[in-house]
Enzyme design. Structure first.
Site, short mmCIF file in Angstrom:
data_model
loop_
_atom_site.label_atom_id
_atom_site.label_comp_id
_atom_site.label_asym_id
_atom_site.label_seq_id
_atom_site.Cartn_x
_atom_site.Cartn_y
_atom_site.Cartn_z
N GLU A 99 0.95 -1.09 0.12
CA GLU A 99 -0.06 -0.08 -0.06
C GLU A 99 0.90 1.27 0.04
O GLU A 99 1.55 1.57 0.99
CB GLU A 99 -0.82 0.09 1.28
CG GLU A 99 -2.15 0.71 0.98
CD GLU A 99 -2.03 2.35 1.42
OE1 GLU A 99 -1.84 3.04 0.73
OE2 GLU A 99 -2.07 2.42 2.68
N GLU B 62 3.09 13.93 -3.88
CA GLU B 62 2.05 13.67 -2.47
C GLU B 62 2.55 14.51 -1.54
O GLU B 62 3.52 14.60 -1.01
CB GLU B 62 2.24 12.24 -1.86
CG GLU B 62 1.23 11.90 -1.12
CD GLU B 62 1.30 10.55 -0.76
OE1 GLU B 62 0.02 9.85 -0.29
OE2 GLU B 62 2.35 9.74 -0.78
#
Length: 489
Positions: free
Chosen positions: A260, A391
């Site tokens: 993830e 991000e």
């Protein structure tokens, strides 16, 4: 809440490693300091594992696997259910501990306790539902049996931003499936995992089934575990950069992997959206966990007809946020995890402003103790800005206007990441098109938070492999076996 309350809780958190059912110091006596990001002060000093400690943990997990894998599924599920009940009883102390070591406001920590607990409850129920199938082969010459089996000892690496939920999201399905684990929590927020394993002990955890190694050096701990041929599964939550390195290290052993990784979530607001709902969703999607979430909306792609009003409304909301230590009343924005996070937020905001973006509120780090960055709104963010590619992992809301649906989809998909997308529209057909067109593993359609223990969490492209949560999360810890038997007739 008093300093005495905080200190009493911290004193109850183990400072040692948990290996083969007992708490023990690191073999070389090394330690690591855990800091409160709101003050910069050391709140606990704990053991830092060596490669020898890591090998001992792997030995314990491998030795415990045969018995645990044969433990009836109902017993495994009941252990997880007892852990859920204990966590529910002690929700406030776990919330406080997370706030102390990670910085998020207590209200958000309480939400994480609820969310993390749901993985214990969900997988306690799923443990007894591992199923196979039986039937005749098409030629009628025999019968096939398809069965599911625990994959084996697992190595779980969790991130710092959700220290309880990421631990329960990995440990619960592993134990439900019949696997044993070694878990390495992030060095910035290891205390919650240590305290949670204490709770598992109280719930009746057998020796060697869960082992915890905390360390200042991830590579020191990971190298011997990943090289051990008895390891059969690696689960990691963290950056794509680290994840790709771990995948290469997992390749020689042909390990099952769940990754993830990073995100760059688009938040699309179409011209027919309910703007009140879109603003509420935007606040939740961006500022949950102070923006430090892989699911945090990164790029707010808003139809040009609504962009100015959307910016005005979110700015009005953001300027009302309280900033401070997470234990204080009225705090919405706590500290970022460390100075590197502050520096990154400042760099991304400065770059966007230099390229022509408009600052409506915030935009700066905060002087004084702790690592704080103001909640920030930027409008008219221009193509090429770094924060549209990277991000953010901080409380910065960046608005990009668009004119057509095709342009919005192209902007949303124009990234190597594909974890989650958010869409606000009242057009049912358009919503269905977005399900088909957006390249992400999850989609929030007129909602700003998608995480749920019963749902498969995971991404496409560079955002990862595999799923956590839901029935799919249990399958990540199971191997499939096909058996052929002769025709009984």
């Amino acid at each position: 809440m008093t300093h005495k309350d905080e200190q009493e809780l911290l004193d109850r958190v183990p400072e040692e490693l948990f290996i083969d059912g007992r708490w023990r110091a690191a073999e070389d006596g090394e330690t690591l300091d855990v800091h409160d990001p709101a003050t910069g002060q050391v709140i606990r000093t704990i053991a830092s594992a060596s490669s020898g400690d890591a090998q001992s943990a792997m030995d314990a997990a491998a030795d415990a696997f045969p018995d645990w894998s044969r433990t009836p599924a109902r017993e495994r599920g009941e252990l997880l259910r007892r852990a859920f009940d204990l966590l529910t009883e002690r929700a406030e102390e776990f919330a406080l501990l997370m706030t102390l070591e990670m910085g998020k406001p207590l209200a958000e920590s309480r939400g994480e306790v609820t969310y993390g607990g749901e993985f214990l409850r969900w997988f306690s129920e799923e443990a007894a539902r591992v199923q196979g199938r039986y039937g005749a082969v098409p030629e009628g010459t025999g019968r096939m049996i398809v069965s599911q089996h625990p994959v084996g000892p697992c190595y779980l690496i969790t991130p710092w931003n959700f220290p309880l939920a990421m631990a329960t999201r990995k440990i619960a399905p592993a134990l439900a499936a019949g696997c044993t684990v070694v878990i390495k929590p992030a060095q910035l927020t290891p205390l919650t995992t240590l305290h949670f394993v204490q709770l598992l002990e109280e719930a009746g955890l057998p020796r060697g089934v869960v082992n915890v190694v905390t360390s200042r050096s991830s590579s020191t701990v990971s190298a011997p575990i990943l090289a051990d041929p008895r390891l059969r599964k690696l689960s990691f939550t963290g950056s794509t950069e680290v994840g790709t390195t771990l995948l290469s290290q997992a390749a020689p052993g042909v390990l099952r992997t769940s990754m993830e990784l990073g995100g760059n979530a688009p938040f699309l607001v179409f011209e027919d959206a309910d703007l009140d709902e879109a603003v509420e969703g935007a606040i939740a999607a961006k500022f949950r966990n102070i923006g430090q979430a892989c699911t945090a909306a990164n790029r707010f792609i808003v139809h040009r007809s609504l962009a100015e009003e959307f910016a005005r409304r979110v700015t009005e909301r953001v300027t009302g946020f309280g900033m401070g230590r997470g234990t204080e009343e009225g705090v919405t924005i706590g500290p970022l995890i460390d100075q590197d996070a502050v520096d990154k937020a400042q760099r991304l905001v400065s770059d966007a402003l230099e390229r022509g973006a408009h600052l409506t509120t915030g935009g700066s780090s905060v002087d004084g103790e702790g690592t704080f960055f103001e909640a920030t709104v930027l409008s008219d963010v221009r193509e090429g800005s770094d924060l549209l590619r990277e991000e953010i992992f901080g409380p910065v809301l960046a608005i990009v206007p668009f004119d057509t649906e095709e342009e919005a989809v192209a902007l949303a998909n124009g990234t190597e990441y594909g974890l989650v997308s958010y869409v606000y529209t009242q057009d049912l057909a358009r919503g269905q098109r977005m399900i088909e067109l957006l390249e992400s593993g999850m989609l929030g359609l007129n909602v700003g938070v998608v995480s749920n223990a019963a749902a498969p969490f995971g991404g496409w492209k560079m955002s990862g492999l595999g799923r956590e949560g839901g029935a799919e999360g249990l399958h990540e810890y199971l191997e499939t076996k096909y058996t052929l038997t002769p025709n009984p007739f």
